[in-house]
Design a protein around this motif. Structure first.
Motif, PDB file in Angstrom:
ATOM      1  N   ILE A 135       0.756  -1.053   0.194  1.00  0.00           N
ATOM      2  CA  ILE A 135      -0.164   0.063   0.293  1.00  0.00           C
ATOM      3  C   ILE A 135       0.833   1.419   0.353  1.00  0.00           C
ATOM      4  O   ILE A 135       0.419   2.151  -0.269  1.00  0.00           O
ATOM      5  N   GLY A 136       1.536   1.109   0.314  1.00  0.00           N
ATOM      6  CA  GLY A 136       2.629   2.562   1.103  1.00  0.00           C
ATOM      7  C   GLY A 136       4.093   2.686  -0.299  1.00  0.00           C
ATOM      8  O   GLY A 136       3.680   3.484  -1.115  1.00  0.00           O
ATOM      9  N   ALA A 137       3.886   1.415  -1.111  1.00  0.00           N
ATOM     10  CA  ALA A 137       4.864   1.460  -2.314  1.00  0.00           C
ATOM     11  C   ALA A 137       3.399   1.764  -3.313  1.00  0.00           C
ATOM     12  O   ALA A 137       3.613   2.868  -4.416  1.00  0.00           O
ATOM     13  N   LEU A 138       2.514   2.134  -3.708  1.00  0.00           N
ATOM     14  CA  LEU A 138       1.516   2.037  -4.637  1.00  0.00           C
ATOM     15  C   LEU A 138       1.394   3.293  -4.629  1.00  0.00           C
ATOM     16  O   LEU A 138       0.963   3.913  -5.451  1.00  0.00           O
ATOM     17  N   ILE A 139       1.124   3.819  -3.132  1.00  0.00           N
ATOM     18  CA  ILE A 139       0.881   5.514  -3.530  1.00  0.00           C
ATOM     19  C   ILE A 139       2.159   6.260  -3.576  1.00  0.00           C
ATOM     20  O   ILE A 139       1.916   7.118  -4.330  1.00  0.00           O
ATOM     21  N   GLY A 140       3.591   5.636  -4.479  1.00  0.00           N
ATOM     22  CA  GLY A 140       4.486   6.314  -4.639  1.00  0.00           C
ATOM     23  C   GLY A 140       4.075   6.432  -6.335  1.00  0.00           C
ATOM     24  O   GLY A 140       4.665   7.177  -6.810  1.00  0.00           O
ATOM     25  N   GLY A 141       3.106   5.600  -6.574  1.00  0.00           N
ATOM     26  CA  GLY A 141       2.736   5.715  -7.595  1.00  0.00           C
ATOM     27  C   GLY A 141       2.229   4.463  -8.842  1.00  0.00           C
ATOM     28  O   GLY A 141       4.259   4.201  -8.400  1.00  0.00           O
ATOM     29  N   ALA A 142       2.274   3.989  -9.649  1.00  0.00           N
ATOM     30  CA  ALA A 142       2.087   3.409 -10.427  1.00  0.00           C
ATOM     31  C   ALA A 142       2.770   3.669 -11.887  1.00  0.00           C
ATOM     32  O   ALA A 142       2.283   3.968 -12.408  1.00  0.00           O
ATOM     33  N   VAL A 143       4.198   4.065 -11.686  1.00  0.00           N
ATOM     34  CA  VAL A 143       4.535   4.532 -12.373  1.00  0.00           C
ATOM     35  C   VAL A 143       4.537   4.035 -14.925  1.00  0.00           C
ATOM     36  O   VAL A 143       4.153   4.548 -15.111  1.00  0.00           O
ATOM     37  N   ILE A 144       4.250   3.126 -14.366  1.00  0.00           N
ATOM     38  CA  ILE A 144       4.341   2.379 -15.912  1.00  0.00           C
ATOM     39  C   ILE A 144       2.641   2.028 -16.107  1.00  0.00           C
ATOM     40  O   ILE A 144       2.876   2.654 -17.629  1.00  0.00           O
TER      41      ILE A 144
END
Length: 513
Positions: A445-454
């Motif tokens: 959850i913490g990582a996905l808030i950083g953005g799903a770049v691709i």
């Protein structure tokens, strides 16, 4: 507990301070924010360079410039410290405004995908653990790793081609060919047979039942023109509600608990009444009205469960509250479906509702239902892409955890005491199987808030990932640091939440100062 949390928060502040200082220096050394202006032939180039130098305070050395940025960033993380100030981008836009817009889009994108991936992935993992080495186990494992191994950009392109372009073309002439009905019926029959398990006779009955239901449903929907004017209606809501009541009661209390089942069925009846009573009120609905109605539904469910609960009110209250909430969801879904023809007929949509780029349709205006459908159609494909790519990790971790738990002594003891298999799985095994997943869920959850770049790049979705990539390409220090601050805080917070969740899931674990 309080001492532990305070100590962790102090440690988090020190980590953020050191990491942000390092990232700021690396960003400053990675390029020159004036490079594009220095290569420009504009007659006012010198004035533009001077203006950007003053805007970003580039005349000050980077180690000292960091503390100027830090003085503004502190206002963002300390309550009542003042207005948040993270500087400006090289275009002169306030970083706080850019972050707010990007975070809103990213949260919309990843929340549904993450929640669905967690629920579906954990459910599949537990079911396959209980049916180890069965056809269902092998089938779920194959599909999970297939989607996990596909490059996300290729999966996104496939969804664009078949999920958006193909479906939009279908809506121009929504007639289902006989071959499609047959193929869908066969696929449904195979899925039902795999889930049924058991003897060949049982699998054969499940195959026929699944094929007939799927084929018949498609034929009926095609005959009544449901794809042009969709809707559920009171009959479908009632049948679905009864199925939900039985399913929720089976999982939460067991069908032998007649009081819990009765409470859930009463909520179905109340939901059907609410379908007629609340519908006029929904014409002018807002998000807060929906939230208020949902809260009222949960309260009513708790009251019904408490009154009818008997000796074990907790099970009845859970069954009634969850059933009522899902019944409300069916009513809201029906309202969205009724609004669908109005949405697709809009001059901005022009009969092609499933979007392939962006987070909203430019220039579209409408009420809560129109704008809700617009958000849904723009989020559908990127959400599916993230969901399919995330299922493998959750399903495999939960499967491995469940297999380990089911072989432990206390599970055998619970069975030896004569407890039902539902009680053994749901009350004793399921909760402990979630312990290893707490860290995985928190970090994801913490990582996905950083953005799903691709994913954001493929679908032209202006989220956190796009903001970071764009700032990195321009050597724009303030948006990069704003991105780092948000992601860093979320990573530390969810790490703390994961540690605290251990003590809730496992009584043997206690957080000590």
């Amino acid at each position: 507990m309080v001492t532990y949390i305070v100590r962790r928060l102090v440690t988090a502040v020190l980590i953020l301070f050191g990491a942000s200082y390092l990232v700021y220096l690396l960003t400053a050394a990675s390029g020159d924010p004036l490079a594009d202006l220095q290569a420009s032939n504009a007659p006012n180039r010198d004035q533009l360079i001077q203006a950007r130098t003053e805007l970003l305070n580039l005349n000050t050395p980077a180690p000292l410039r960091y503390f100027g940025w830090l003085s503004g960033a502190v206002k963002c993380v300390i309550p009542f410290a003042g207005s948040c100030d993270l500087g400006q981008s090289i275009q002169g836009e306030a970083v706080v405004d850019a972050l707010a817009r990007a975070m809103g889009n990213t949260i919309l994108l990843v929340t549904t995908a993450t929640v669905l991936a967690i629920i579906i992935g954990i459910s599949l993992g537990i079911v396959t653990a209980l049916r180890q080495y069965s056809g269902l186990d092998y089938g779920v494992t194959f599909m999970a790793f297939l989607f996990f191994s596909l490059p996300i950009f290729w999966l996104a392109v496939l969804l664009k081609e078949f999920g958006a372009i193909g479906f939009n073309n279908f809506l121009t002439d929504p007639e289902i060919p006989l071959t499609t009905v047959v193929v869908v019926a066969l696929a449904s029959g195979i899925i039902w047979a795999v889930f049924a398990g058991g003897s060949l006779k049982r699998k054969g009955i499940a195959f026929l039942l699944g094929a007939v239901l799927a084929g018949g449903l498609l034929a009926v929907l095609d005959a009544v023109g449901w794809f042009v004017e969709p809707g559920l209606g009171p009959v479908v809501i009632l049948v679905s509600g009864v199925a939900i009541a039985y399913g929720i009661t089976l999982l939460s209390a067991g069908l032998k608990n007649r009081r819990a089942l009765g409470s859930a069925l009463i909520m179905v009846a109340l939901g059907l009444v609410a379908y007629y009573v609340v519908n006029p009120l929904l014409a002018g609905a807002t998000l807060w009205l929906i939230v208020l109605l949902a809260a009222i539904t949960v309260v009513v469910g708790l009251v019904v469960g408490y009154v009818l609960g008997g000796y074990d009110r907790g099970q009845s209250m859970r069954s009634a509250a969850i059933t009522g909430l899902l019944m409300g969801g069916l009513i809201v879904l029906d309202r969205f479906m009724v609004t669908w023809p109005l949405y697709t007929g809009s001059s901005r949509i022009r009969g092609r509702p499933i979007a392939t780029i962006g987070a909203s349709t430019p220039g579209l205006e409408g009420d809560f239902w129109i704008m809700g459908l617009d958000s849904f159609t723009h989020l559908l494909l990127p959400t599916l892409a993230l969901l399919l790519a995330s299922l493998a990790s959750y399903s495999r971790y939960s499967r491995a955890s469940m297999l380990e738990i089911m072989s432990m002594d206390y599970i055998r003891t619970a069975r030896a005491k004569g407890l039902s298999e539902r009680t053994v799985v749901m009350r004793h095994a399921f909760r402990n199987a979630l312990i290893p997943l707490a860290t995985l869920v928190a970090f994801d959850i913490g990582a996905l808030i950083g953005g799903a770049v691709i994913t954001e790049q493929v679908f032209a979705f202006a989220g956190m990932g796009q903001l970071f990539i764009s700032a990195l390409a321009r050597t724009d220090p303030n948006p990069i640091m704003g991105f780092f601050l948000v992601v860093g805080i979320l990573a530390l917070v969810f790490n703390l939440i994961a540690d605290l969740a251990y003590s809730f899931l496992d009584p043997r674990v206690r957080v000590k100062a």
